[in-house]
Scaffold this active site. Sequence first.
Site, PDB file in Angstrom:
ATOM      1  CG  ASP A  89      -6.437  -2.635-104.457  1.00 41.51           C
ATOM      2  OD1 ASP A  89      -5.209  -2.614-104.320  1.00 41.51           O
ATOM      3  OD2 ASP A  89      -7.200  -3.071-103.576  1.00 41.51           O
ATOM      4  CE  LYS A 119      -4.954  -2.821-101.113  1.00 43.82           C
ATOM      5  NZ  LYS A 119      -6.162  -3.610-101.155  1.00 43.82           N
ATOM      6  CB  CYS A 134      -9.235  -1.223-101.166  1.00 48.61           C
ATOM      7  SG  CYS A 134      -9.521  -3.003-101.112  1.00 48.61           S
TER       8      CYS A 134
END
Length: 228
Positions: free
Chosen positions: A24, A129, A162
């Site tokens: 990310d 995701k 995450c």
Amino acid sequence: MPVVPAQPYEFTLDPPRAALLIIDMQRDFVEPGGFGEMLGNDVSQLRPSIEPLKALLAAARQAGLFVMHTREGHKPDLSDLHEAKKVRGRGAKTIGDEGPMGRILIIGEAGHDIIPELYPIAGEPVIDKPGKGAFYNTELTDIIADKDIKQFIVCGVTTEVCVHTTVREANDRGIECLVLSDCTASYFPEFHATALRMIAAQGGIFGWVSDSTSVIAALTAPAEPAAS
Ligand code: TIU
């Protein structure tokens, strides 16, 4: 096989079975005007991870290591966004609303994309995701089965959200995770430090912790001569 100094003990890297997994590193988390700032965070806290990660990514590509990137985000019609996530935080703006970099955390918008410094190249899967973990509702299980991947070198943001969720998911699937302290970051430095301690504590309950310098050294070390 290269041995990487790590906590709680050395990590034996098996490059053909290992992948660099970058979580990310998107403009929505790292730059002003995105999801991270919308949640009230100081996004400048994440920037120190970019330079070490850039050097690691170059070394990984040079060494022929398999590289994967993830992006957290949702389809433009929000069909993959749970209501519980949409309303979390009670903010004036939420996921899917218009922000300075386009609709916040929406696939195809400028803010959702990976920062230019770490942009993927051909052959590096980009896994979209909808959750915090990289396994939930993604093709990651199939990709690593296809490549027979057994180890992740984990980088990205944020350490306690995450990155942690993905490491926990991977650990339960038998993947060994080496998390790099200087290539991960949090909006909260104290959470970053504690999240790393949580990984390496109890004999490495979820994985190992090391840094980019140690992994680059292992990736660039000359191969050991074959035993005679
Ligand atoms: N808010 C926060 O710390 N993180 C996220 O929402 N997503 C990721 O960690 N990528």
